[in-house]
Design a protein around this motif. Sequence first.
Motif, PDB file in Angstrom:
ATOM      1  N   LEU A 141      -9.939   7.176  -0.566  1.00 44.58           N
ATOM      2  CA  LEU A 141      -9.028   8.158  -1.157  1.00 44.58           C
ATOM      3  C   LEU A 141      -8.615   9.255  -0.191  1.00 44.58           C
ATOM      4  O   LEU A 141      -7.482   9.739  -0.231  1.00 44.58           O
ATOM      5  CB  LEU A 141      -9.662   8.774  -2.410  1.00 44.58           C
ATOM      6  CG  LEU A 141      -9.285   8.092  -3.730  1.00 44.58           C
ATOM      7  CD1 LEU A 141      -9.817   6.670  -3.764  1.00 44.58           C
ATOM      8  CD2 LEU A 141      -9.796   8.887  -4.916  1.00 44.58           C
ATOM      9  N   LEU A 142      -9.524   9.652   0.693  1.00 49.23           N
ATOM     10  CA  LEU A 142      -9.204  10.759   1.587  1.00 49.23           C
ATOM     11  C   LEU A 142      -8.144  10.384   2.617  1.00 49.23           C
ATOM     12  O   LEU A 142      -7.528  11.252   3.230  1.00 49.23           O
ATOM     13  CB  LEU A 142     -10.464  11.264   2.283  1.00 49.23           C
ATOM     14  CG  LEU A 142     -11.561  11.808   1.357  1.00 49.23           C
ATOM     15  CD1 LEU A 142     -12.676  12.452   2.176  1.00 49.23           C
ATOM     16  CD2 LEU A 142     -11.005  12.806   0.349  1.00 49.23           C
ATOM     17  N   SER A 143      -7.925   9.088   2.813  1.00 43.41           N
ATOM     18  CA  SER A 143      -6.884   8.648   3.743  1.00 43.41           C
ATOM     19  C   SER A 143      -5.565   8.358   3.030  1.00 43.41           C
ATOM     20  O   SER A 143      -4.584   7.970   3.657  1.00 43.41           O
ATOM     21  CB  SER A 143      -7.330   7.395   4.504  1.00 43.41           C
ATOM     22  OG  SER A 143      -7.470   6.293   3.617  1.00 43.41           O
ATOM     23  N   SER A 144      -5.547   8.531   1.716  1.00 50.68           N
ATOM     24  CA  SER A 144      -4.323   8.287   0.948  1.00 50.68           C
ATOM     25  C   SER A 144      -4.145   9.409  -0.084  1.00 50.68           C
ATOM     26  O   SER A 144      -3.971   9.159  -1.270  1.00 50.68           O
ATOM     27  CB  SER A 144      -4.390   6.926   0.255  1.00 50.68           C
ATOM     28  OG  SER A 144      -5.582   6.810  -0.510  1.00 50.68           O
ATOM     29  N   TRP A 145      -4.188  10.629   0.428  1.00 54.51           N
ATOM     30  CA  TRP A 145      -4.193  11.799  -0.454  1.00 54.51           C
ATOM     31  C   TRP A 145      -2.920  11.910  -1.290  1.00 54.51           C
ATOM     32  O   TRP A 145      -2.955  12.306  -2.453  1.00 54.51           O
ATOM     33  CB  TRP A 145      -4.402  13.065   0.360  1.00 54.51           C
ATOM     34  CG  TRP A 145      -4.849  14.231  -0.472  1.00 54.51           C
ATOM     35  CD1 TRP A 145      -4.190  15.406  -0.687  1.00 54.51           C
ATOM     36  CD2 TRP A 145      -6.085  14.342  -1.199  1.00 54.51           C
ATOM     37  NE1 TRP A 145      -4.917  16.230  -1.505  1.00 54.51           N
ATOM     38  CE2 TRP A 145      -6.084  15.601  -1.831  1.00 54.51           C
ATOM     39  CE3 TRP A 145      -7.174  13.481  -1.382  1.00 54.51           C
ATOM     40  CZ2 TRP A 145      -7.136  16.032  -2.639  1.00 54.51           C
ATOM     41  CZ3 TRP A 145      -8.233  13.912  -2.186  1.00 54.51           C
ATOM     42  CH2 TRP A 145      -8.193  15.171  -2.804  1.00 54.51           C
ATOM     43  N   ASN A 146      -1.787  11.549  -0.724  1.00 59.05           N
ATOM     44  CA  ASN A 146      -0.541  11.605  -1.486  1.00 59.05           C
ATOM     45  C   ASN A 146      -0.578  10.654  -2.678  1.00 59.05           C
ATOM     46  O   ASN A 146      -0.029  10.959  -3.744  1.00 59.05           O
ATOM     47  CB  ASN A 146       0.666  11.277  -0.597  1.00 59.05           C
ATOM     48  CG  ASN A 146       1.010  12.414   0.347  1.00 59.05           C
ATOM     49  OD1 ASN A 146       0.669  13.568   0.092  1.00 59.05           O
ATOM     50  ND2 ASN A 146       1.670  12.090   1.439  1.00 59.05           N
ATOM     51  N   SER A 147      -1.237   9.514  -2.504  1.00 58.59           N
ATOM     52  CA  SER A 147      -1.377   8.567  -3.612  1.00 58.59           C
ATOM     53  C   SER A 147      -2.258   9.155  -4.717  1.00 58.59           C
ATOM     54  O   SER A 147      -2.011   8.940  -5.904  1.00 58.59           O
ATOM     55  CB  SER A 147      -1.977   7.240  -3.123  1.00 58.59           C
ATOM     56  OG  SER A 147      -1.113   6.603  -2.212  1.00 58.59           O
ATOM     57  N   VAL A 148      -3.284   9.892  -4.320  1.00 63.81           N
ATOM     58  CA  VAL A 148      -4.150  10.565  -5.297  1.00 63.81           C
ATOM     59  C   VAL A 148      -3.327  11.560  -6.119  1.00 63.81           C
ATOM     60  O   VAL A 148      -3.395  11.584  -7.358  1.00 63.81           O
ATOM     61  CB  VAL A 148      -5.313  11.296  -4.596  1.00 63.81           C
ATOM     62  CG1 VAL A 148      -6.119  12.107  -5.613  1.00 63.81           C
ATOM     63  CG2 VAL A 148      -6.212  10.314  -3.876  1.00 63.81           C
ATOM     64  N   LEU A 149      -2.520  12.365  -5.426  1.00 60.63           N
ATOM     65  CA  LEU A 149      -1.702  13.366  -6.114  1.00 60.63           C
ATOM     66  C   LEU A 149      -0.668  12.707  -7.020  1.00 60.63           C
ATOM     67  O   LEU A 149      -0.449  13.151  -8.153  1.00 60.63           O
ATOM     68  CB  LEU A 149      -1.022  14.275  -5.095  1.00 60.63           C
ATOM     69  CG  LEU A 149      -1.955  15.137  -4.237  1.00 60.63           C
ATOM     70  CD1 LEU A 149      -1.156  15.908  -3.199  1.00 60.63           C
ATOM     71  CD2 LEU A 149      -2.766  16.093  -5.114  1.00 60.63           C
TER      72      LEU A 149
ATOM     73  N   LEU B 185      -0.641   0.913 -11.953  1.00 61.21           N
ATOM     74  CA  LEU B 185      -0.299   0.571 -10.577  1.00 61.21           C
ATOM     75  C   LEU B 185      -0.843   1.614  -9.603  1.00 61.21           C
ATOM     76  O   LEU B 185      -1.340   1.281  -8.524  1.00 61.21           O
ATOM     77  CB  LEU B 185       1.219   0.444 -10.422  1.00 61.21           C
ATOM     78  CG  LEU B 185       1.869  -0.751 -11.131  1.00 61.21           C
ATOM     79  CD1 LEU B 185       3.386  -0.638 -11.064  1.00 61.21           C
ATOM     80  CD2 LEU B 185       1.410  -2.063 -10.511  1.00 61.21           C
ATOM     81  N   GLY B 186      -0.730   2.892  -9.996  1.00 64.82           N
ATOM     82  CA  GLY B 186      -1.251   3.955  -9.139  1.00 64.82           C
ATOM     83  C   GLY B 186      -2.752   3.865  -8.962  1.00 64.82           C
ATOM     84  O   GLY B 186      -3.271   4.049  -7.862  1.00 64.82           O
ATOM     85  N   LYS B 187      -3.458   3.551 -10.038  1.00 67.10           N
ATOM     86  CA  LYS B 187      -4.912   3.415  -9.952  1.00 67.10           C
ATOM     87  C   LYS B 187      -5.289   2.230  -9.084  1.00 67.10           C
ATOM     88  O   LYS B 187      -6.233   2.306  -8.285  1.00 67.10           O
ATOM     89  CB  LYS B 187      -5.497   3.253 -11.357  1.00 67.10           C
ATOM     90  CG  LYS B 187      -7.022   3.226 -11.384  1.00 67.10           C
ATOM     91  CD  LYS B 187      -7.532   3.218 -12.806  1.00 67.10           C
ATOM     92  CE  LYS B 187      -9.052   3.250 -12.840  1.00 67.10           C
ATOM     93  NZ  LYS B 187      -9.570   3.277 -14.247  1.00 67.10           N
TER      94      LYS B 187
END
Length: 243
Positions: free
Chosen positions: A121-129, A111-113
């Motif tokens: 990705l740079l606009s959703s950095w918290n999701s990356v972490l 789901l995270g992927k």
Amino acid sequence: MTEPSEHQDISGDTTRKQAGKPHYAGHRDRLRARFREAGPEALADYEILELLLFRALPRRDTKPVAKALLTRFGSLSGVFGASAKRLTEIDGIGQSVASELKLFQALAARLGKHELQQKPLLSSWNSVLDYCRTTMAYEEREQFRVLFLDRKNRLIADEVQQQGTVDHTPVYPREVVKRALELSATALILVHNHPSGDPAPSQADIDMTGRIAEILTPLNILLHDHIIIGKHGHASFKAMNLL
């Protein structure tokens, strides 16, 4: 002798069924009802874990099992991140139950992927972490992965490049760059974990990152960041001015 009525038969049968129910049956019904009516916020971590264990352990009281898991591994993230081998060290957890728990981790990672693939990705950095923590924070060996991005910083591929030991992963910078060219990636995010829990970069981490950045620069491929994931936090090379 007078035959019992239908009502008496049903009543007697119901009484016998209730008498034969395990002591935790009513608890399961109440916990499910509380989840439906009040939502997950109303449940403690061990109760969430109980709900997940109901299907895997249909004939066992799951409360002590859930509490034992949390005591051993410290948190829900720790439970789902633990290896199947370590999970089976808990009384009541066999291979099939361990597989069920690992399935929930795989689902969370999937789901995270999927979320990462929907936007830059740079606009959703918290999701990356969050994604990196889900997939790597509790790995027992070091793992080095690369997120390959296109010109709009959308995810092209997420690949584990190397698996290492508890404190070292061999990384080959030219192989990383070769794969970036094969995928026509224009930017990378490097990620690896520290099983020790401390995300502070080592000098070897710093040197390796510098070599990769040096090879990427003339190819016009950006290295956005190198993230180190620990059990209780992360370190960003960019935030630390190491990139």
